[in-house]
Write a protein that holds these residues in place. Sequence first.
Motif, PDB file in Angstrom:
ATOM      1  N   GLN A  58       2.417 -21.180   6.421  1.00 56.89           N
ATOM      2  CA  GLN A  58       2.138 -22.617   6.399  1.00 56.89           C
ATOM      3  C   GLN A  58       2.791 -23.276   7.607  1.00 56.89           C
ATOM      4  O   GLN A  58       2.175 -24.080   8.295  1.00 56.89           O
ATOM      5  CB  GLN A  58       2.665 -23.214   5.089  1.00 56.89           C
ATOM      6  N   THR A  59       4.037 -22.910   7.884  1.00 61.56           N
ATOM      7  CA  THR A  59       4.754 -23.494   9.014  1.00 61.56           C
ATOM      8  C   THR A  59       4.045 -23.158  10.327  1.00 61.56           C
ATOM      9  O   THR A  59       3.920 -24.005  11.198  1.00 61.56           O
ATOM     10  CB  THR A  59       6.207 -22.980   9.037  1.00 61.56           C
ATOM     11  N   LYS A  60       3.556 -21.926  10.473  1.00 58.68           N
ATOM     12  CA  LYS A  60       2.834 -21.546  11.687  1.00 58.68           C
ATOM     13  C   LYS A  60       1.557 -22.371  11.831  1.00 58.68           C
ATOM     14  O   LYS A  60       1.220 -22.804  12.933  1.00 58.68           O
ATOM     15  CB  LYS A  60       2.489 -20.050  11.668  1.00 58.68           C
ATOM     16  N   GLN A  61       0.843 -22.595  10.738  1.00 57.32           N
ATOM     17  CA  GLN A  61      -0.382 -23.396  10.786  1.00 57.32           C
ATOM     18  C   GLN A  61      -0.050 -24.849  11.121  1.00 57.32           C
ATOM     19  O   GLN A  61      -0.744 -25.481  11.915  1.00 57.32           O
ATOM     20  CB  GLN A  61      -1.153 -23.299   9.462  1.00 57.32           C
ATOM     21  N   GLU A  62       1.003 -25.391  10.511  1.00 58.13           N
ATOM     22  CA  GLU A  62       1.409 -26.766  10.807  1.00 58.13           C
ATOM     23  C   GLU A  62       1.799 -26.907  12.276  1.00 58.13           C
ATOM     24  O   GLU A  62       1.463 -27.902  12.919  1.00 58.13           O
ATOM     25  CB  GLU A  62       2.569 -27.186   9.900  1.00 58.13           C
ATOM     26  N   THR A  63       2.484 -25.912  12.812  1.00 60.42           N
ATOM     27  CA  THR A  63       2.869 -25.929  14.228  1.00 60.42           C
ATOM     28  C   THR A  63       1.632 -25.896  15.117  1.00 60.42           C
ATOM     29  O   THR A  63       1.552 -26.622  16.115  1.00 60.42           O
ATOM     30  CB  THR A  63       3.806 -24.743  14.548  1.00 60.42           C
ATOM     31  N   ALA A  64       0.657 -25.064  14.752  1.00 66.25           N
ATOM     32  CA  ALA A  64      -0.586 -24.986  15.530  1.00 66.25           C
ATOM     33  C   ALA A  64      -1.325 -26.322  15.506  1.00 66.25           C
ATOM     34  O   ALA A  64      -1.845 -26.774  16.535  1.00 66.25           O
ATOM     35  CB  ALA A  64      -1.482 -23.871  14.989  1.00 66.25           C
ATOM     36  N   VAL A  65      -1.345 -26.976  14.350  1.00 64.73           N
ATOM     37  CA  VAL A  65      -1.997 -28.288  14.250  1.00 64.73           C
ATOM     38  C   VAL A  65      -1.217 -29.316  15.077  1.00 64.73           C
ATOM     39  O   VAL A  65      -1.815 -30.103  15.813  1.00 64.73           O
ATOM     40  CB  VAL A  65      -2.125 -28.746  12.780  1.00 64.73           C
ATOM     41  N   ALA A  66       0.106 -29.301  14.971  1.00 61.19           N
ATOM     42  CA  ALA A  66       0.930 -30.234  15.753  1.00 61.19           C
ATOM     43  C   ALA A  66       0.673 -30.049  17.246  1.00 61.19           C
ATOM     44  O   ALA A  66       0.601 -31.035  17.996  1.00 61.19           O
ATOM     45  CB  ALA A  66       2.411 -30.033  15.430  1.00 61.19           C
ATOM     46  N   ASN A  67       0.519 -28.809  17.681  1.00 61.84           N
ATOM     47  CA  ASN A  67       0.217 -28.544  19.091  1.00 61.84           C
ATOM     48  C   ASN A  67      -1.150 -29.113  19.475  1.00 61.84           C
ATOM     49  O   ASN A  67      -1.309 -29.683  20.562  1.00 61.84           O
ATOM     50  CB  ASN A  67       0.266 -27.046  19.382  1.00 61.84           C
ATOM     51  N   ALA A  68      -2.124 -28.983  18.586  1.00 60.14           N
ATOM     52  CA  ALA A  68      -3.464 -29.527  18.857  1.00 60.14           C
ATOM     53  C   ALA A  68      -3.407 -31.058  18.925  1.00 60.14           C
ATOM     54  O   ALA A  68      -4.062 -31.672  19.775  1.00 60.14           O
ATOM     55  CB  ALA A  68      -4.453 -29.065  17.793  1.00 60.14           C
ATOM     56  N   VAL A  69      -2.630 -31.674  18.042  1.00 63.48           N
ATOM     57  CA  VAL A  69      -2.480 -33.136  18.052  1.00 63.48           C
ATOM     58  C   VAL A  69      -1.854 -33.578  19.376  1.00 63.48           C
ATOM     59  O   VAL A  69      -2.301 -34.553  19.990  1.00 63.48           O
ATOM     60  CB  VAL A  69      -1.630 -33.625  16.854  1.00 63.48           C
ATOM     61  N   GLU A  70      -0.861 -32.849  19.841  1.00 64.10           N
ATOM     62  CA  GLU A  70      -0.211 -33.172  21.117  1.00 64.10           C
ATOM     63  C   GLU A  70      -1.192 -33.003  22.282  1.00 64.10           C
ATOM     64  O   GLU A  70      -1.222 -33.819  23.205  1.00 64.10           O
ATOM     65  CB  GLU A  70       1.033 -32.306  21.315  1.00 64.10           C
ATOM     66  N   GLN A  71      -2.014 -31.958  22.233  1.00 62.34           N
ATOM     67  CA  GLN A  71      -3.034 -31.766  23.274  1.00 62.34           C
ATOM     68  C   GLN A  71      -4.024 -32.931  23.262  1.00 62.34           C
ATOM     69  O   GLN A  71      -4.441 -33.397  24.332  1.00 62.34           O
ATOM     70  CB  GLN A  71      -3.779 -30.446  23.064  1.00 62.34           C
ATOM     71  N   LEU A  72      -4.392 -33.402  22.071  1.00 57.56           N
ATOM     72  CA  LEU A  72      -5.308 -34.543  21.966  1.00 57.56           C
ATOM     73  C   LEU A  72      -4.659 -35.793  22.555  1.00 57.56           C
ATOM     74  O   LEU A  72      -5.296 -36.544  23.295  1.00 57.56           O
ATOM     75  CB  LEU A  72      -5.716 -34.778  20.510  1.00 57.56           C
ATOM     76  N   ARG A  73      -3.384 -36.019  22.244  1.00 60.40           N
ATOM     77  CA  ARG A  73      -2.664 -37.179  22.783  1.00 60.40           C
ATOM     78  C   ARG A  73      -2.690 -37.137  24.314  1.00 60.40           C
ATOM     79  O   ARG A  73      -3.024 -38.124  24.966  1.00 60.40           O
ATOM     80  CB  ARG A  73      -1.213 -37.193  22.273  1.00 60.40           C
ATOM     81  N   ASN A  74      -2.355 -35.979  24.881  1.00 60.51           N
ATOM     82  CA  ASN A  74      -2.365 -35.841  26.348  1.00 60.51           C
ATOM     83  C   ASN A  74      -3.761 -36.033  26.922  1.00 60.51           C
ATOM     84  O   ASN A  74      -3.922 -36.679  27.961  1.00 60.51           O
ATOM     85  CB  ASN A  74      -1.809 -34.469  26.758  1.00 60.51           C
ATOM     86  N   ALA A  75      -4.760 -35.480  26.267  1.00 61.53           N
ATOM     87  CA  ALA A  75      -6.143 -35.610  26.746  1.00 61.53           C
ATOM     88  C   ALA A  75      -6.592 -37.073  26.713  1.00 61.53           C
ATOM     89  O   ALA A  75      -7.322 -37.520  27.603  1.00 61.53           O
ATOM     90  CB  ALA A  75      -7.081 -34.745  25.912  1.00 61.53           C
ATOM     91  N   MET A  76      -6.147 -37.829  25.717  1.00 64.09           N
ATOM     92  CA  MET A  76      -6.514 -39.249  25.633  1.00 64.09           C
ATOM     93  C   MET A  76      -5.831 -40.044  26.744  1.00 64.09           C
ATOM     94  O   MET A  76      -6.462 -40.891  27.372  1.00 64.09           O
ATOM     95  CB  MET A  76      -6.163 -39.805  24.250  1.00 64.09           C
ATOM     96  N   VAL A  77      -4.560 -39.765  27.003  1.00 67.66           N
ATOM     97  CA  VAL A  77      -3.831 -40.476  28.062  1.00 67.66           C
ATOM     98  C   VAL A  77      -4.417 -40.132  29.428  1.00 67.66           C
ATOM     99  O   VAL A  77      -4.576 -41.004  30.282  1.00 67.66           O
ATOM    100  CB  VAL A  77      -2.320 -40.149  28.004  1.00 67.66           C
TER     101      VAL A  77
END
Length: 159
Positions: A33-52
Amino acid sequence: DEHAGVEEKNIIMKKVFLIIISSIFFMKVTDAQTKQETAVANAVEQLRNAMVNADSAMLDQLTMDELSYGHSGGHVDDKKEFVQKLASGKSDFVSINFSEQTITVSGKTAVVRHKLNAFTNDNGKPGEVHLLVLLVWQKTDGKWKTGGKKMVSLSGTIA
């Protein structure tokens, strides 16, 4: 009675064994679960950077074709409109900060909630937005992609 004492020790050993096995199983599930949450958090961060950075290619990779992007003012963008607005500068995030983020993963679906504080420059007009955000992510072909986003204004500002 010696036989009763041996039987009682066997029962205790079985209970200890079950507790150990259950603990190992729980740790494995929690670790996954922690690995999946980390992978999602990384995707969210990539989305934030892509939006900026108005990175159309990355925005395309991180969003599902069926994207439903609901703005706090009520307008809903599809994927094409979402990417186009960012790429053209019509929607321009100078900076985005997330806080109080929570991630819940269930199978191949994840729900992300956070507060978004951003400085904007939409169509050359500086501004600020303060929003509560709900994102729905789905794991597709081994990658997390967002298919839904809904924002609610914290400050009365429409984004």
